[in-house]
Design an enzyme around this catalytic site. Structure first.
Site, mmCIF file in Angstrom:
data_model
loop_
_atom_site.group_PDB
_atom_site.id
_atom_site.type_symbol
_atom_site.label_atom_id
_atom_site.label_comp_id
_atom_site.label_asym_id
_atom_site.label_seq_id
_atom_site.Cartn_x
_atom_site.Cartn_y
_atom_site.Cartn_z
ATOM 1 C CE1 TYR A 1 -3.911 2.216 0.582
ATOM 2 C CE2 TYR A 1 -2.678 3.120 2.416
ATOM 3 C CZ TYR A 1 -3.761 3.176 1.558
ATOM 4 O OH TYR A 1 -4.672 4.200 1.673
ATOM 5 C CG ASN B 1 -12.056 -3.691 13.697
ATOM 6 O OD1 ASN B 1 -12.816 -3.990 12.776
ATOM 7 N ND2 ASN B 1 -10.857 -4.225 13.826
HETATM 8 P P1 NAD Z 1 -12.778 1.776 0.387
HETATM 9 O O1 NAD Z 1 -12.089 0.459 0.416
HETATM 10 O O2 NAD Z 1 -14.076 1.909 1.108
HETATM 11 O O3 NAD Z 1 -13.001 2.263 -1.096
HETATM 12 C C1 NAD Z 1 -12.148 1.953 -2.163
HETATM 13 C C2 NAD Z 1 -12.983 1.623 -3.384
HETATM 14 O O4 NAD Z 1 -12.110 1.298 -4.480
HETATM 15 C C3 NAD Z 1 -13.892 0.405 -3.163
HETATM 16 O O5 NAD Z 1 -15.205 0.687 -3.596
HETATM 17 C C4 NAD Z 1 -13.242 -0.679 -4.023
HETATM 18 O O6 NAD Z 1 -14.162 -1.655 -4.469
HETATM 19 C C5 NAD Z 1 -12.622 0.146 -5.131
HETATM 20 N N1 NAD Z 1 -11.515 -0.535 -5.802
HETATM 21 C C6 NAD Z 1 -10.450 -1.144 -5.223
HETATM 22 N N2 NAD Z 1 -9.655 -1.688 -6.171
HETATM 23 C C7 NAD Z 1 -10.223 -1.396 -7.374
HETATM 24 C C8 NAD Z 1 -9.888 -1.688 -8.716
HETATM 25 N N3 NAD Z 1 -8.791 -2.394 -9.032
HETATM 26 N N4 NAD Z 1 -10.690 -1.231 -9.697
HETATM 27 C C9 NAD Z 1 -11.831 -0.526 -9.400
HETATM 28 N N5 NAD Z 1 -12.199 -0.231 -8.141
HETATM 29 C C10 NAD Z 1 -11.409 -0.666 -7.139
HETATM 30 O O7 NAD Z 1 -11.722 2.840 0.949
HETATM 31 P P2 NAD Z 1 -11.912 4.392 1.293
HETATM 32 O O8 NAD Z 1 -11.663 4.555 2.731
HETATM 33 O O9 NAD Z 1 -13.159 4.911 0.699
HETATM 34 O O10 NAD Z 1 -10.660 5.017 0.522
HETATM 35 C C11 NAD Z 1 -10.791 5.659 -0.733
HETATM 36 C C12 NAD Z 1 -9.437 6.165 -1.188
HETATM 37 O O11 NAD Z 1 -8.924 7.101 -0.234
HETATM 38 C C13 NAD Z 1 -8.394 5.076 -1.346
HETATM 39 O O12 NAD Z 1 -7.591 5.363 -2.468
HETATM 40 C C14 NAD Z 1 -7.575 5.196 -0.081
HETATM 41 O O13 NAD Z 1 -6.262 4.751 -0.275
HETATM 42 C C15 NAD Z 1 -7.639 6.684 0.186
HETATM 43 N N6 NAD Z 1 -7.440 6.959 1.605
HETATM 44 C C16 NAD Z 1 -8.424 6.690 2.515
HETATM 45 C C17 NAD Z 1 -8.192 6.930 3.871
HETATM 46 C C18 NAD Z 1 -9.243 6.652 4.910
HETATM 47 O O14 NAD Z 1 -8.968 6.816 6.112
HETATM 48 N N7 NAD Z 1 -10.450 6.286 4.576
HETATM 49 C C19 NAD Z 1 -6.956 7.443 4.289
HETATM 50 C C20 NAD Z 1 -5.974 7.682 3.331
HETATM 51 C C21 NAD Z 1 -6.234 7.456 1.997
HETATM 52 N N1 UDP Z 2 -6.104 -0.906 15.766
HETATM 53 C C1 UDP Z 2 -6.483 -1.450 16.987
HETATM 54 N N2 UDP Z 2 -7.517 -2.344 16.995
HETATM 55 C C2 UDP Z 2 -8.204 -2.694 15.865
HETATM 56 C C3 UDP Z 2 -7.816 -2.129 14.624
HETATM 57 C C4 UDP Z 2 -6.759 -1.249 14.615
HETATM 58 O O1 UDP Z 2 -5.904 -1.146 18.037
HETATM 59 O O2 UDP Z 2 -9.142 -3.502 15.971
HETATM 60 C C5 UDP Z 2 -5.001 0.091 15.735
HETATM 61 C C6 UDP Z 2 -3.916 -0.207 14.723
HETATM 62 O O3 UDP Z 2 -2.929 -1.048 15.291
HETATM 63 C C7 UDP Z 2 -3.399 1.179 14.425
HETATM 64 C C8 UDP Z 2 -4.615 2.085 14.585
HETATM 65 O O4 UDP Z 2 -5.548 1.321 15.347
HETATM 66 O O5 UDP Z 2 -2.425 1.566 15.379
HETATM 67 C C9 UDP Z 2 -5.254 2.493 13.256
HETATM 68 O O6 UDP Z 2 -5.456 1.319 12.511
HETATM 69 P P1 UDP Z 2 -6.272 1.276 11.136
HETATM 70 O O7 UDP Z 2 -6.236 -0.150 10.674
HETATM 71 O O8 UDP Z 2 -7.598 1.892 11.312
HETATM 72 O O9 UDP Z 2 -5.492 2.214 10.117
HETATM 73 P P2 UDP Z 2 -3.972 2.664 9.895
HETATM 74 O O10 UDP Z 2 -3.938 4.068 10.360
HETATM 75 O O11 UDP Z 2 -3.039 1.798 10.693
HETATM 76 O O12 UDP Z 2 -3.770 2.513 8.441
#
Ligand code: NAD
Ligand code: UDP
Length: 310
Positions: A144, A189
């Protein structure tokens, strides 16, 4: 009316974004392969006359018309992205190439949903955009972290080589309604465990920190970034600088749900970042943006969502 492509549009952030874009009078093409997203997230949008669903793997090239592209397709939960790590790299690298080629062919502005994971286990705190990060290239999180880092490289190389209009958002932990209950991320979670009366699985001693941004604030930040002039590319941090330990998060959720669940300490996953907090000075200056939803307000709305779901 703009035609806007949202890759990953059926995911947690993507589905909120699709709705907001439709509400603002745009035509939306949602591209998703439903690997981590859900049809339920976009069910209410399917009847909208300007909403189009394209079931497709973004790593496979395709062409389509768009004025703007929000490139979100990628698993985001550590459990999900480590389940099939090769697929995660493929999605982030080949998927970004597909999205950038669409931007090149159409002249669309393209926004990359990058991540705070770019900074790895950071030695600079809070994290500023100029920090290059501390990332293990061969660990379980690398598919990732390095996939997203390579995607950022591709975005800037497409700009340098082809003059593509790019925007890069470094998104910090975001939470809210429409997160999947079995997603594996900490907020979902803990809430699901608290509501079911199960043990709260706290990894390590719970002293590691994260900074959580409510999804409506994040959508606002992404839209503001897309609206910036062509000279502003980012990367720009989007996140809420309110930092909390995972133990504090667990205790807050127990209090807000009124749950009697107990804390159960589990091993800390390898390479789990010890602390994470965005410096959002740049976002404030360039986008006039900062989160406005308090942690308790956002958590309460998220708990309500999960109560209905369960
Ligand atoms: P999510 O998993 O809910 O959404 C991701 C979506 O992308 C899903 O609908 C999935 O089916 C689709 N997808 C995955 N692989 C694919 C592929 N090969 N082709 C087409 N579709 C595909 O995650 P999210 O939390 O909504 O995150 C959205 C974006 O934001 C991601 O790029 C993630 O890396 C980024 N992001 C999210 C967070 C967060 O905290 N939610 C933090 C940092 C970055
Ligand atoms: N974490 C936890 N319990 C859980 C899931 C996650 O204590 O059931 C902790 C994890 O080890 C990390 C933080 O919560 O330190 C955030 O985890 P998450 O998977 O949400 O996202 P990350 O920021 O690590 O990508």
């Amino acid at each position: 009316m703009r035609r806007i492509l949202v890759t990953g549009g059926a995911g947690f952030i993507g589905s909120h974004l699709c709705k907001r874009l439709l509400d603002e009078g745009n035509e939306v093409v949602c591209l998703d392969n439903f690997s981590t997203g859900s049809r339920k997230n976009i069910q209410p949008l399917l009847a909208h006359p300007y909403f189009e669903l394209l079931t497709h793997d973004i790593a496979v090239p395709l062409t389509l018309e768009a004025d703007r592209i929000f490139h979100l397709a990628s698993p985001a939960s550590p459990v999900r992205y480590q389940h099939q790590p090769v697929m995660t790299v493929r999605t982030n690298v080949l998927g970004s190439l597909t999205a950038l080629e669409i931007a090149r062919a159409t002249g669309a502005t393209i926004l990359q949903a990058s991540t705070s994971e770019i900074y790895g286990d950071p030695e600079v705190h809070p994290q500023v955009e100029s920090y290059w990060g501390n990332v293990n290239p061969i660990g379980p999180r690398s598919c990732y972290d390095e996939g997203k880092r390579c995607a950022e490289t591709l975005f800037f190389d497409y700009r340098r080589q082809y003059g593509i209009k790019i925007k890069v958002a470094r998104i910090f932990n975001t939470y809210g309604p429409l997160m999947a209950a079995d997603d594996g991320r900490v907020v979902s979670n803990f809430i699901v465990q608290a509501l079911r009366g199960d043990d709260i699985t706290l990894y390590g001693d719970g002293s590691q920190t994260r900074s959580f941004c409510y999804v409506a604030d994040m959508i606002d930040g992404l839209l503001r970034l897309m609206d910036t002039g062509p000279d502003f590319t980012g990367p720009v941090n989007l996140g809420d600088p309110h930092e909390a330990t995972m133990r504090e998060l667990a205790e807050t959720i127990l209090r807000l749900t009124g749950s009697r669940s107990h804390l159960a300490f589990k091993p800390l996953p390898k390479d789990d970042p010890k602390r994470r907090c965005p410096d959002i000075t740049l976002a404030k200056k360039e986008l006039g943006w900062r989160p406005t939803t308090s942690f308790e307000e956002g958590l309460t709305a998220t708990i309500d969502h999960f109560r209905k779901l369960l």
